[in-house]
Every structure is written in structure tokens, then in C-alpha cells.
Design an enzyme around this catalytic site. Structure first.
Site, PDB file in Angstrom:
ATOM      1  CG  HIS A  10      -1.665   1.059   1.283  1.00  0.00           C
ATOM      2  ND1 HIS A  10      -3.026   0.865   1.519  1.00  0.00           N
ATOM      3  CD2 HIS A  10      -1.216   2.202   1.532  1.00  0.00           C
ATOM      4  CE1 HIS A  10      -3.812   2.764   1.513  1.00  0.00           C
ATOM      5  NE2 HIS A  10      -2.486   3.419   1.781  1.00  0.00           N
ATOM      6  CD  GLU A  11       1.637   3.777   3.722  1.00  0.00           C
ATOM      7  OE1 GLU A  11       1.790   5.031   3.213  1.00  0.00           O
ATOM      8  OE2 GLU A  11       1.248   3.289   4.456  1.00  0.00           O
ATOM      9  CG  HIS A  69       0.326   6.389  -0.565  1.00  0.00           C
ATOM     10  ND1 HIS A  69      -0.439   7.289  -1.367  1.00  0.00           N
ATOM     11  CD2 HIS A  69      -0.308   5.691   0.448  1.00  0.00           C
ATOM     12  CE1 HIS A  69      -1.458   6.679  -0.700  1.00  0.00           C
ATOM     13  NE2 HIS A  69      -1.519   5.549   0.648  1.00  0.00           N
TER      14      HIS A  69
END
Length: 434
Positions: free
Chosen positions: A24-25, A28
Site C-alpha cells: 500500500h505505502e 504512495h
């Protein structure tokens, strides 16, 4: 040995969860770097730093509590109305706004003026914030695809696993018959464990849902049943009765608390492994997404039940919200069971796919501090600026998301309280496998 496998199951779940967070990170991080935003930190977990290493301008690390992660981007919020980064105030609400703004600027260095998050165009900020949940959606899609197409899923098949002795209402034990209970039509017709249904009342049987539907719509009817037993086909005759049964939805799942009166034969279907094609897998994923979205909407209504599960001794409902502690415990229980490794891995893959799908849906809520809140702020800014251009008005400038931080703190407090409530329920009254 069971204890060792229980620990192995928990460790595998934790590793899968850490990978999901890191993935997920990474969404980003990669998009932020693509658009030239400086990212001082990329961390998996919260709390004390266990390990970290700096590469280039970013510190990569692992923290002690594996319940989330973050990347730190500089300049998340625009300066105040006076153009300054901070503007101290005695107002508690104003202080929240200013503290958040100051924190987003504390790592700015000379030359970073054009590398701050808020200076990027709204569509770029939307991409950066959407990339994290989107990575969870991709991972969920891949895991479900592997599960449905290659590992296969456990489904009910039109083969008899066991024949019920007597007719009892749904929810009543079938191994102990009341004195006045009638024998089931299946027992009276001579059905046996291992019989595979070939046709029911002249209707060729392809799968169990079709057979279940045919049985339920034939109460009181005498029907011929063709089964395959020992390589030969036999024709049996059964007179169906009516019974109180659990209502099922269009996907074949029981509807909690709802019953119907329908045709009843009286047998337990066997379980088999079914490998779906790509189209069938997509349909199954759509159903999972629909169920997850429904569960997310119903989440606030589950809070009283969670509290009751903590203070009372009643068994916890199977549809009760479950946190990471409960999921890890289930993973340990599955690996401690005497099951084939494929079934154990199937459960792990299914749970991780479901968690990633839930992370996507949850993070898309338009609330700060979730990713969806930042996306909503960027979209609102874009709408304001386009409206200003359309009506030939001055550019309103960046939308100050920092002004929403008091509400974000309230949302964060609610999420933390809910997480603690679920965690305590998972410890004192966990959901059990049957």
C-alpha cells in the site's frame, strides 16, 4: 506439533499483513517520487523503530506495531492565509490546525520549495493518494484470481455426504430425533452417502444450487431421483415434505435470521473443489466486493454487538467485525488443524485477499485522515479553481485541508476506539471456526 503449527499460521498471517501494508505505502511512495515530491520517510508499522536504513533522501524502516504504515511527504498542507507556515493561536481548534501545518513543514530544506505535496496539481495529488488503496485492490484481485482459478474454492456439490434421519426445523440438531419426528424423504427413499445426483424430477443436475432450488420448489410432490452409486445409475422415488429452512440470497448464502417454508429432502451435500474460469472469477470477485461494501456500511450497527460480546458469555456471531488479532488467531487455528496444506494456504490467501479488499474500500471513505479525505480535498480544490476560471473570478488558490484537522482528529479517535473494541472482543470472545 499443533502449537508449532499454530505459531506458524500466525507468523504467516503477520508476514502477509506486513506485505499488504508495505505494498500500500509503495503505491504512495512511487507516485510521490514520480511527481517530484520529497519523501523523507517510508515506514511499515507504528511505534518504536525496529530497523531502518536511509537510501537517497528517504529513510526506509520497520516499526514494532504491524497495524499500519505511512510515508511522510513534505508540505502536505499549504501555508496559512497570511502566507506563513505557522501562525500561533490560543484557540485549541486553531492550534490543531497550526500544529498539523507545522508538522508538514518541519523537514523542509533549502531547495524544497517546489517539491512540496500541496504545490502539485490536484490531479497529481489524487493519483498519489489513490495509489495506496489501488495497490491493495490490485493485490486483492491477484490473490482472488489465484484462489478461484488455480487453487480452487470449496463448494457444495450434488453428492450426498450424509442423510438426515428425521425432519427437524432449521437450527435444530439432526443427530437426535424427537419421538414424534417423521423420517426424512431422503432416508425413506433409500439415499446413501456417496450417491451423486444425476437428475431430479427429470431435470439434469449440473450443480448443487440448481438441485437445492429444485428441491425447495417441490413441497409435497413425489419425484423420481436418478443417482449414480458404485458406477451404476439407480432411480429412487421420494415424496418431499415441507420444512422451515434458512432463506438464501441470490448467491446461495443464508440470510441471517430469515427462514422460509419450502420443499425438504433431508441430506447434507458433500464438498468439492471447483476451479473457476476468468469470467467466473470476476463474477465471484464482484460478489465479494458487494458483500464487503455492505459489511462496511453496516459496521456502525455492529458496535453494540461487540460490546455485548465482551461483557456477556454468549457466543460471538460469525458476522461480527473481526480485527487483525482475530484474523491472526483464526490463521493459527487453521494451521493447527489436521488439514491438507492446500486447504490451510487457501484460507490464508482468502483472508489476505479479503483484508486487502477491505483496506481499499475503507481508505476510499472521504474522511480525513484517510486517503479518501485527501482525495476529496484535491477534487474540491480542482472544482473551485475550474469554477473560478469559468466565471472569470480570481484563482482561490489551494484548498487548505489543514482546516479540517479538528474533524480528522475526531474521526481518528473514533477509529482508534473501534479498533480497541474489536481487539478486546477478539481476545476475550473470539470468533471460532466450526
Amino acid at each position: 506439533m499443533a502449537t508449532v503449527m499454530w505459531v506458524v499460521g500466525i507468523l504467516l498471517f503477520v508476514l502477509g499483513l506486513l506485505f499488504s501494508i508495505a505494498w500500500h505505502e509503495l503505491g504512495h511512495l512511487s507516485t510521490a517520487k514520480l511527481f517530484g515530491i520529497r519523501v523523507p520517510q517510508y515506514m511499515v508499522g507504528f511505534g518504536r523503530t525496529v530497523w531502518s536504513r536511509k537510501k537517497g533522501e528517504t529513510e526506509y524502516g520497520l516499526k514494532a506495531i504491524p497495524l499500519g504504515g505511512y510515508i511522510r511527504m513534505i508540505g502536505m498542507f499549504p501555508p496559512g492565509a497570511d502566507g506563513r507556515v505557522t501562525q500561533r493561536s490560543s484557540s485549541p481548534v486553531r492550534s490543531m490546525i497550526e500544529d498539523a501545518r507545522e508538522a508538514s513543514y518541519e523537514e523542509i530544506r533549502p531547495g524544497d520549495e517546489d517539491r512540496m505535496f500541496y504545490t502539485r496539481k490536484p490531479w497529481k495529488r489524487v493519483i498519489v493518494m489513490f495509489a495506496g488503496p489501488f495497490m491493495n485492490l490490485i493485490l486483492s484481485f491477484v490473490l482472488y484470481l489465484v484462489l478461484f482459478m488455480f487453487i480452487g474454492i470449496q463448494v457444495a456439490v450434488p453428492t450426498v455426504s450424509a442423510v438426515s434421519k428425521c425432519v427437524v426445523a432449521v437450527g435444530q440438531p439432526t443427530d437426535k430425533c424427537p419421538v414424534d419426528a417423521a423420517p426424512t424423504p431422503a432416508a425413506a427413499a433409500g439415499l446413501r452417502a456417496g450417491d451423486r445426483f444425476v437428475s431430479f424430477d427429470g431435470d439434469p443436475i449440473k450443480d448443487y444450487p440448481q438441485l437445492q432450488a429444485d428441491i425447495r420448489k417441490a413441497p409435497g410432490k413425489t419425484v423420481p431421483i436418478v443417482v449414480e452409486r458404485g458406477g451404476q445409475q439407480l432411480t429412487l422415488t421420494a415424496t418431499l415434505t415441507s420444512n422451515t429452512l434458512a432463506k438464501v440470497d441470490k448467491d446461495g448464502y443464508p440470510v441471517k435470521g430469515e427462514t422460509i417454508t419450502a420443499g425438504f429432502l433431508g441430506f447434507e451435500p458433500a464438498r468439492g473443489v471447483e476451479h473457476l474460469g476468468f469470467g467466473g472469477s470476476i463474477d465471484q470477485m464482484a460478489g465479494m466486493a458487494e458483500h464487503s461494501l455492505t459489511a462496511l456500511v453496516a459496521l456502525p450497527g455492529k458496535i453494540p454487538g461487540l460490546w455485548h460480546a465482551i461483557v456477556a458469555d454468549d457466543p460471538r456471531p460469525a458476522d461480527s467485525p473481526m480485527g487483525m488479532i482475530g484474523a491472526a488467531r483464526l490463521g493459527g487455528e487453521v494451521f493447527a488443524m489436521d488439514l491438507p496444506l492446500t486447504q490451510q494456504l487457501t484460507f490464508l490467501v482468502q483472508v489476505l485477499a479479503m483484508i486487502n479488499l477491505s483496506l481499499f474500500l475503507f481508505n476510499m471513505l472521504p474522511l480525513l485522515p484517510l486517503d479518501g479525505g485527501h482525495i476529496a480535498g484535491a477534487l474540491w480544490e480542482s472544482l473551485r479553481r475550474q469554477a473560478a476560471r469559468l466565471f472569470r473570478r480570481p484563482d482561490p488558490g489551494p484548498f487548505d485541508v489543514a482546516r479540517l484537522m479538528p474533524a480528522a482528529y475526531v474521526v481518528a479517535a473514533v477509529f482508534i476506539c473501534f479498533t480497541v473494541l474489536v481487539g478486546v472482543a477478539d481476545l476475550v470472545n473470539p470468533i471460532r471456526l466450526n
